[in-house]
Design a protein around this motif. Structure first.
Motif, PDB file in Angstrom:
ATOM      1  N   MET B  54       0.671  -0.818  -0.335  1.00  0.00           N
ATOM      2  CA  MET B  54      -0.046  -0.042   0.654  1.00  0.00           C
ATOM      3  C   MET B  54       0.607   1.162   0.048  1.00  0.00           C
ATOM      4  O   MET B  54       0.748   2.187   0.288  1.00  0.00           O
ATOM      5  CB  MET B  54      -0.471  -0.094   0.938  1.00  0.00           C
ATOM      6  CG  MET B  54      -1.946  -1.431   0.792  1.00  0.00           C
ATOM      7  SD  MET B  54      -3.503  -0.728   0.162  1.00  0.00           S
ATOM      8  CE  MET B  54      -4.504  -2.695   0.188  1.00  0.00           C
ATOM      9  N   ILE B  55       2.295   1.070  -0.162  1.00  0.00           N
ATOM     10  CA  ILE B  55       3.108   2.888  -0.725  1.00  0.00           C
ATOM     11  C   ILE B  55       2.792   3.136  -2.052  1.00  0.00           C
ATOM     12  O   ILE B  55       2.732   3.771  -2.377  1.00  0.00           O
ATOM     13  CB  ILE B  55       4.035   1.918   0.348  1.00  0.00           C
ATOM     14  CG1 ILE B  55       4.676   1.720   1.225  1.00  0.00           C
ATOM     15  CG2 ILE B  55       5.318   2.936  -0.302  1.00  0.00           C
ATOM     16  CD1 ILE B  55       3.924   3.000   2.511  1.00  0.00           C
ATOM     17  N   ASN B  56       3.718   2.110  -3.128  1.00  0.00           N
ATOM     18  CA  ASN B  56       4.075   2.295  -3.795  1.00  0.00           C
ATOM     19  C   ASN B  56       2.456   1.922  -5.380  1.00  0.00           C
ATOM     20  O   ASN B  56       2.525   2.466  -6.205  1.00  0.00           O
ATOM     21  CB  ASN B  56       4.443   1.833  -5.038  1.00  0.00           C
ATOM     22  CG  ASN B  56       5.978   2.052  -4.843  1.00  0.00           C
ATOM     23  OD1 ASN B  56       6.453   2.871  -4.440  1.00  0.00           O
ATOM     24  ND2 ASN B  56       6.517   1.511  -3.523  1.00  0.00           N
ATOM     25  N   ASN B  58      -1.935   0.354  -4.160  1.00  0.00           N
ATOM     26  CA  ASN B  58      -2.771   1.022  -3.743  1.00  0.00           C
ATOM     27  C   ASN B  58      -3.863   0.780  -4.269  1.00  0.00           C
ATOM     28  O   ASN B  58      -3.935  -0.058  -5.034  1.00  0.00           O
ATOM     29  CB  ASN B  58      -2.497   2.381  -2.006  1.00  0.00           C
ATOM     30  CG  ASN B  58      -2.204   3.641  -3.229  1.00  0.00           C
ATOM     31  OD1 ASN B  58      -3.397   3.089  -4.078  1.00  0.00           O
ATOM     32  ND2 ASN B  58      -1.907   4.661  -2.677  1.00  0.00           N
ATOM     33  N   THR B  59      -5.245   0.981  -3.161  1.00  0.00           N
ATOM     34  CA  THR B  59      -6.691   0.793  -3.690  1.00  0.00           C
ATOM     35  C   THR B  59      -6.940   1.396  -4.771  1.00  0.00           C
ATOM     36  O   THR B  59      -7.521   1.324  -5.422  1.00  0.00           O
ATOM     37  CB  THR B  59      -7.112   0.864  -2.672  1.00  0.00           C
ATOM     38  OG1 THR B  59      -7.780   2.826  -2.292  1.00  0.00           O
ATOM     39  CG2 THR B  59      -7.115   0.067  -1.477  1.00  0.00           C
ATOM     40  N   LEU B  60      -5.779   2.209  -4.843  1.00  0.00           N
ATOM     41  CA  LEU B  60      -6.108   3.697  -6.181  1.00  0.00           C
ATOM     42  C   LEU B  60      -5.914   2.754  -7.465  1.00  0.00           C
ATOM     43  O   LEU B  60      -6.376   3.376  -8.150  1.00  0.00           O
ATOM     44  CB  LEU B  60      -4.943   4.885  -6.465  1.00  0.00           C
ATOM     45  CG  LEU B  60      -5.087   5.465  -7.686  1.00  0.00           C
ATOM     46  CD1 LEU B  60      -5.965   6.518  -7.507  1.00  0.00           C
ATOM     47  CD2 LEU B  60      -3.734   6.841  -7.266  1.00  0.00           C
ATOM     48  N   PHE B  76      12.289   3.374   0.389  1.00  0.00           N
ATOM     49  CA  PHE B  76      10.817   3.921   1.409  1.00  0.00           C
ATOM     50  C   PHE B  76      11.326   4.301   1.994  1.00  0.00           C
ATOM     51  O   PHE B  76      10.896   5.809   2.910  1.00  0.00           O
ATOM     52  CB  PHE B  76       9.061   3.090   1.035  1.00  0.00           C
ATOM     53  CG  PHE B  76       8.293   4.665   1.349  1.00  0.00           C
ATOM     54  CD1 PHE B  76       8.201   5.494   0.832  1.00  0.00           C
ATOM     55  CD2 PHE B  76       7.835   4.458   2.750  1.00  0.00           C
ATOM     56  CE1 PHE B  76       7.205   6.363   1.164  1.00  0.00           C
ATOM     57  CE2 PHE B  76       7.010   4.949   3.210  1.00  0.00           C
ATOM     58  CZ  PHE B  76       6.567   6.074   2.467  1.00  0.00           C
ATOM     59  N   LEU B  79       9.752   0.791   8.363  1.00  0.00           N
ATOM     60  CA  LEU B  79      10.568  -0.035   8.966  1.00  0.00           C
ATOM     61  C   LEU B  79      11.448   0.564   9.469  1.00  0.00           C
ATOM     62  O   LEU B  79      12.124   0.002  10.393  1.00  0.00           O
ATOM     63  CB  LEU B  79      10.382  -1.802   8.669  1.00  0.00           C
ATOM     64  CG  LEU B  79       8.973  -2.239   8.302  1.00  0.00           C
ATOM     65  CD1 LEU B  79       9.138  -3.771   7.793  1.00  0.00           C
ATOM     66  CD2 LEU B  79       8.007  -1.534   9.516  1.00  0.00           C
ATOM     67  N   VAL B 142      -1.022  -8.869  -4.517  1.00  0.00           N
ATOM     68  CA  VAL B 142      -1.750  -9.820  -3.655  1.00  0.00           C
ATOM     69  C   VAL B 142      -2.287  -9.228  -2.323  1.00  0.00           C
ATOM     70  O   VAL B 142      -3.290  -9.411  -1.782  1.00  0.00           O
ATOM     71  CB  VAL B 142      -0.839 -10.581  -2.840  1.00  0.00           C
ATOM     72  CG1 VAL B 142       0.374 -11.394  -3.337  1.00  0.00           C
ATOM     73  CG2 VAL B 142       0.421  -9.387  -1.794  1.00  0.00           C
ATOM     74  N   ASP B 143      -2.979  -7.842  -3.491  1.00  0.00           N
ATOM     75  CA  ASP B 143      -3.855  -6.979  -1.872  1.00  0.00           C
ATOM     76  C   ASP B 143      -5.055  -6.972  -2.744  1.00  0.00           C
ATOM     77  O   ASP B 143      -6.169  -6.594  -2.364  1.00  0.00           O
ATOM     78  CB  ASP B 143      -3.085  -5.636  -1.747  1.00  0.00           C
ATOM     79  CG  ASP B 143      -1.481  -5.622  -1.233  1.00  0.00           C
ATOM     80  OD1 ASP B 143      -1.709  -6.778  -0.265  1.00  0.00           O
ATOM     81  OD2 ASP B 143      -0.887  -5.492  -1.673  1.00  0.00           O
ATOM     82  N   MET B 144      -5.157  -6.639  -4.156  1.00  0.00           N
ATOM     83  CA  MET B 144      -5.850  -6.804  -5.174  1.00  0.00           C
ATOM     84  C   MET B 144      -6.905  -8.290  -5.744  1.00  0.00           C
ATOM     85  O   MET B 144      -5.751  -8.874  -6.468  1.00  0.00           O
ATOM     86  CB  MET B 144      -6.570  -5.604  -5.234  1.00  0.00           C
ATOM     87  CG  MET B 144      -5.881  -4.600  -4.983  1.00  0.00           C
ATOM     88  SD  MET B 144      -7.434  -3.718  -3.433  1.00  0.00           S
ATOM     89  CE  MET B 144      -8.102  -2.771  -4.614  1.00  0.00           C
TER      90      MET B 144
END
Lengths: 99, 274
Positions: B54-56, B58-60, B76, B79, B142-144
């Motif tokens: 969700m950094i480079n 994301n849901t966009l 980036f 952590l 692996v997010d959407m």
């Protein structure tokens, strides 16, 4: 992955949460004047209430992408923020000397 | 004719040692050993197959596969990962991979300026210390929905192997590293759980070279057993396809409930004569 990970109607909340690592105004705003940030992203009263209560189940129930609970937790929970860091002892031992 | 000289996979987080120092150090030692094995193989570059968080992306915007084609990649810095240096990229290799994949039924997206989060940056600490050698990031989604099926991830690895073997210059040495997993649940009620039995079953299947069992898993099955984070297994499977499913050696495994994740790493040696 049988169901959508994120509800279309929650996209404005996702936008707020995924802005946290990139936009200091959002990150700082959520700590100092969160209602202004809620205004900016157009959160409803119900949506604001979930964040005011800092209730993970209620926030999740808004339909956000589950991974986006993480930037919220890291911003608002100091224990999570300090725990989710490469340990200084390991950093010092990185090949090439870390930083 | 280039050569893939080795394959590796590892979990891609490092957190605080406090309260579980021995386990955390065992994980760190495992990652260090993977770095040492990579060093011994003297690769010209490392392809790191991983995912963003969700950094480079994301849901966009999400894309099934994206290759980092930039000249360099500055972490980036999430952590607390050092971000005061750039990891060199390999634009020519990366663009060539996209072209080759296109001719073999895979359309890959490209990103010119990626700021790798821990998904690529943690393995880079060991595979390319202080940017010692070029890294080509290959991002999976692996997010959407939908996540690429295990079989297709493996198949993309085979295309990568074909590219190195048939297109790349003679003598070029390439290591492929898949990063992510093992079982973990993120932002869902089961967060904090680790399915050690499933993690160990996976490592056992890699050690056996059991491509059928691994690529036969559906994404739903992987998620049910190892969580929405455990779906990062597809990153390991791209690497595994590039190594043609050769038998793996387990380098480390720790059921790190304190870190909310199973942590593991493997090495896949190129069979003699291959």
């Amino acid at each position: 992955m049988g169901k959508p990970l994120t509800q279309p109607a929650a996209y404005h909340i996702n936008k707020m949460l995924q802005s946290i690592p990139h936009d200091p105004q959002v990150a700082m705003g959520l700590l100092t004047d969160r209602e202004a940030v809620f205004d900016r992203f157009g959160l409803s009263e119900t949506e604001r209430a979930a964040f005011r209560a800092d209730d993970p189940d209620a926030i999740r129930a808004l339909g956000i992408h589950p991974h986006l609970l993480m930037p919220w937790s890291m911003l608002t929970n100091e224990h999570v923020r300090t725990f989710l860091m490469v340990d200084p002892a390991h950093k010092a031992r990185l090949p090439g000397g870390g930083n | 004719m280039g050569r893939i000289v080795g394959g590796f996979a590892t979990s891609h987080v490092l957190f605080s040692r406090a309260g579980h120092e021995a386990q955390a150090d065992a994980v760190f030692e495992g990652m260090t050993r993977i770095g040492q094995e990579i060093e011994a193989l003297a690769p010209d570059l490392v392809v790191i197959v991983s995912n963003d968080h969700m950094i480079n992306f994301n849901t966009l915007l999400q894309a099934p596969f994206v290759v980092g084609i930039g000249m360099s990649h500055t972490p980036f810095g999430d952590l607390g990962i050092p971000a005061d240096y750039a990891i060199p990229g390999h634009s020519e290799f990366a663009q060539g991979l996209v072209d080759h994949a296109n001719a073999h039924d895979f359309d890959l997206g490209v990103i010119r300026e990626v700021r790798p989060d821990h998904g690529v940056a943690i393995p880079s600490l060991f595979a390319s210390p202080r940017g010692k050698r070029p890294v080509v990031p290959l991002y999976t989604n692996v997010d959407m929905r939908p996540v690429t099926p295990a079989r297709r991830a493996y198949r993309l690895g085979e295309v990568l192997a074909d590219y190195v073997k048939n297109v790349r210059p003679a003598g070029e040495r390439v290591v492929v590293l898949g990063a992510g997993g093992l079982s973990h649940w993120i932002g869902v009620p089961r967060q904090g759980d680790v399915n050690e039995a499933f993690d160990r079953w996976l490592l056992d299947r890699f050690e056996a070279g059991d491509v059928g069992a691994l690529t036969g898993l559906t994404i739903d099955e992987i998620e049910a057993e190892s969580g929405n984070g455990g779906v990062e297994l597809v990153n390991w499977l791209v690497m595994y396809g590039a190594l043609h499913g050769a038998r793996a050696r387990t380098i480390y495994y720790e059921p790190m409930t304190a870190w909310w994740t199973g942590m593991g790493g493997i090495a896949v040696d190129v069979p003699a004569g291959a």
